[in-house]
Design a protein around this motif. Structure first.
Motif, PDB file in Angstrom:
ATOM      1  N   ASP A  23     -10.286 -16.172 -10.360  1.00 44.62           N
ATOM      2  CA  ASP A  23     -10.145 -15.054 -11.288  1.00 44.62           C
ATOM      3  C   ASP A  23      -8.782 -15.016 -11.973  1.00 44.62           C
ATOM      4  N   GLY A  24      -7.989 -16.038 -11.782  1.00 44.27           N
ATOM      5  CA  GLY A  24      -6.673 -16.077 -12.401  1.00 44.27           C
ATOM      6  C   GLY A  24      -5.762 -14.959 -11.926  1.00 44.27           C
ATOM      7  N   VAL A  25      -5.826 -14.630 -10.655  1.00 41.00           N
ATOM      8  CA  VAL A  25      -5.054 -13.505 -10.132  1.00 41.00           C
ATOM      9  C   VAL A  25      -3.588 -13.865  -9.930  1.00 41.00           C
ATOM     10  N   ASN A  26      -2.751 -12.832  -9.998  1.00 43.17           N
ATOM     11  CA  ASN A  26      -1.320 -12.970  -9.737  1.00 43.17           C
ATOM     12  C   ASN A  26      -0.929 -12.327  -8.418  1.00 43.17           C
ATOM     13  N   PHE A  27      -1.729 -11.341  -7.983  1.00 49.31           N
ATOM     14  CA  PHE A  27      -1.407 -10.583  -6.776  1.00 49.31           C
ATOM     15  C   PHE A  27      -2.655 -10.339  -5.944  1.00 49.31           C
ATOM     16  N   ILE A  28      -2.441 -10.230  -4.648  1.00 52.07           N
ATOM     17  CA  ILE A  28      -3.437  -9.711  -3.725  1.00 52.07           C
ATOM     18  C   ILE A  28      -2.881  -8.384  -3.239  1.00 52.07           C
ATOM     19  N   LEU A  29      -3.665  -7.333  -3.379  1.00 50.87           N
ATOM     20  CA  LEU A  29      -3.258  -6.008  -2.910  1.00 50.87           C
ATOM     21  C   LEU A  29      -3.911  -5.724  -1.570  1.00 50.87           C
ATOM     22  N   VAL A  30      -3.119  -5.259  -0.622  1.00 48.47           N
ATOM     23  CA  VAL A  30      -3.649  -4.799   0.658  1.00 48.47           C
ATOM     24  C   VAL A  30      -3.083  -3.422   0.941  1.00 48.47           C
ATOM     25  N   PHE A  31      -3.813  -2.640   1.728  1.00 49.91           N
ATOM     26  CA  PHE A  31      -3.364  -1.303   2.069  1.00 49.91           C
ATOM     27  C   PHE A  31      -2.066  -1.376   2.865  1.00 49.91           C
ATOM     28  N   LYS A  32      -2.079  -2.135   3.934  1.00 47.85           N
ATOM     29  CA  LYS A  32      -0.899  -2.374   4.778  1.00 47.85           C
ATOM     30  C   LYS A  32      -0.901  -3.843   5.177  1.00 47.85           C
ATOM     31  N   LEU A  33       0.259  -4.335   5.550  1.00 45.50           N
ATOM     32  CA  LEU A  33       0.362  -5.729   5.962  1.00 45.50           C
ATOM     33  C   LEU A  33      -0.596  -6.044   7.101  1.00 45.50           C
ATOM     34  N   SER A  34      -0.805  -5.094   8.004  1.00 48.83           N
ATOM     35  CA  SER A  34      -1.697  -5.328   9.142  1.00 48.83           C
ATOM     36  C   SER A  34      -3.135  -5.577   8.700  1.00 48.83           C
ATOM     37  N   ARG A  35      -3.499  -5.175   7.489  1.00 55.72           N
ATOM     38  CA  ARG A  35      -4.835  -5.464   6.952  1.00 55.72           C
ATOM     39  C   ARG A  35      -4.927  -6.916   6.497  1.00 55.72           C
ATOM     40  N   PHE A  36      -3.801  -7.524   6.171  1.00 58.75           N
ATOM     41  CA  PHE A  36      -3.760  -8.942   5.795  1.00 58.75           C
ATOM     42  C   PHE A  36      -3.857  -9.797   7.053  1.00 58.75           C
ATOM     43  N   GLY A  37      -3.220  -9.342   8.118  1.00 61.67           N
ATOM     44  CA  GLY A  37      -3.288 -10.043   9.390  1.00 61.67           C
ATOM     45  C   GLY A  37      -2.372  -9.441  10.421  1.00 61.67           C
ATOM     46  N   ARG A  38      -2.690  -9.696  11.682  1.00 68.16           N
ATOM     47  CA  ARG A  38      -1.865  -9.217  12.785  1.00 68.16           C
ATOM     48  C   ARG A  38      -1.324 -10.362  13.633  1.00 68.16           C
ATOM     49  N   ASN A  39      -1.427 -11.562  13.126  1.00 70.37           N
ATOM     50  CA  ASN A  39      -0.885 -12.731  13.791  1.00 70.37           C
ATOM     51  C   ASN A  39       0.208 -13.270  12.876  1.00 70.37           C
ATOM     52  N   ALA A  40       1.446 -13.249  13.365  1.00 74.88           N
ATOM     53  CA  ALA A  40       2.586 -13.595  12.510  1.00 74.88           C
ATOM     54  C   ALA A  40       2.432 -14.977  11.882  1.00 74.88           C
ATOM     55  N   ALA A  41       2.003 -15.944  12.666  1.00 79.36           N
ATOM     56  CA  ALA A  41       1.857 -17.303  12.122  1.00 79.36           C
ATOM     57  C   ALA A  41       0.798 -17.336  11.024  1.00 79.36           C
ATOM     58  N   ASP A  42      -0.347 -16.681  11.249  1.00 77.02           N
ATOM     59  CA  ASP A  42      -1.398 -16.641  10.228  1.00 77.02           C
ATOM     60  C   ASP A  42      -0.923 -15.940   8.961  1.00 77.02           C
ATOM     61  N   VAL A  43      -0.217 -14.825   9.127  1.00 77.41           N
ATOM     62  CA  VAL A  43       0.270 -14.079   7.968  1.00 77.41           C
ATOM     63  C   VAL A  43       1.210 -14.955   7.145  1.00 77.41           C
ATOM     64  N   LEU A  44       2.168 -15.569   7.818  1.00 82.60           N
ATOM     65  CA  LEU A  44       3.157 -16.366   7.090  1.00 82.60           C
ATOM     66  C   LEU A  44       2.544 -17.622   6.479  1.00 82.60           C
TER      67      LEU A  44
END
Length: 126
Positions: free
Chosen positions: A58-79
């Protein structure tokens, strides 16, 4: 109920209001309802989102999430996921946390908060 009493619908409304305020067009939503953020395995919508970024769907520039914890709760996976999307020119905005990975301080903040989110998840399991 999710995230300190915010239903999925309330999270969606908050994200859409933020997008409207920032003049960001929401082109797609990904929701792994009922799935744990402990890792990206078993999160088909998250995996689809990463695939869509790689394919420039979709040619996106950003991913919006409510809070970082919604993106992930595993530091390695998030990074790793953050680096992956940034390799395709896409940044992460965590609306409630006030984080934008395109800003200088954003990636540092994400690094710290992703470690905190992982510890919180471990404490929830205890």
């Amino acid at each position: 109920m999710q995230v300190e009493g915010y239903s999925l619908e309330a999270q969606r409304e908050r994200l859409n209001k933020f997008a409207d305020f920032q003049d960001i067009e929401v082109v797609r939503e990904y929701c792994d309802a009922g799935k744990s953020g402990k890792n990206i395995t078993g999160r088909p919508e998250f995996s689809q989102m990463l695939n869509d970024v790689a394919e420039d769907r979709d040619g996106v520039n950003f991913i919006l999430v409510f809070k970082l914890s919604r993106f992930g709760r595993n530091a390695a996976d998030v990074l790793n996921s953050l680096q992956y999307i940034q390799d395709f020119g896409v940044n992460l905005i965590c609306v409630e946390d006030g984080i934008d990975s395109s800003k200088d301080s954003g990636k540092l903040t994400i690094t710290v908060l992703s470690a905190v989110a992982e510890i919180e998840r471990e404490n929830i399991l205890v």
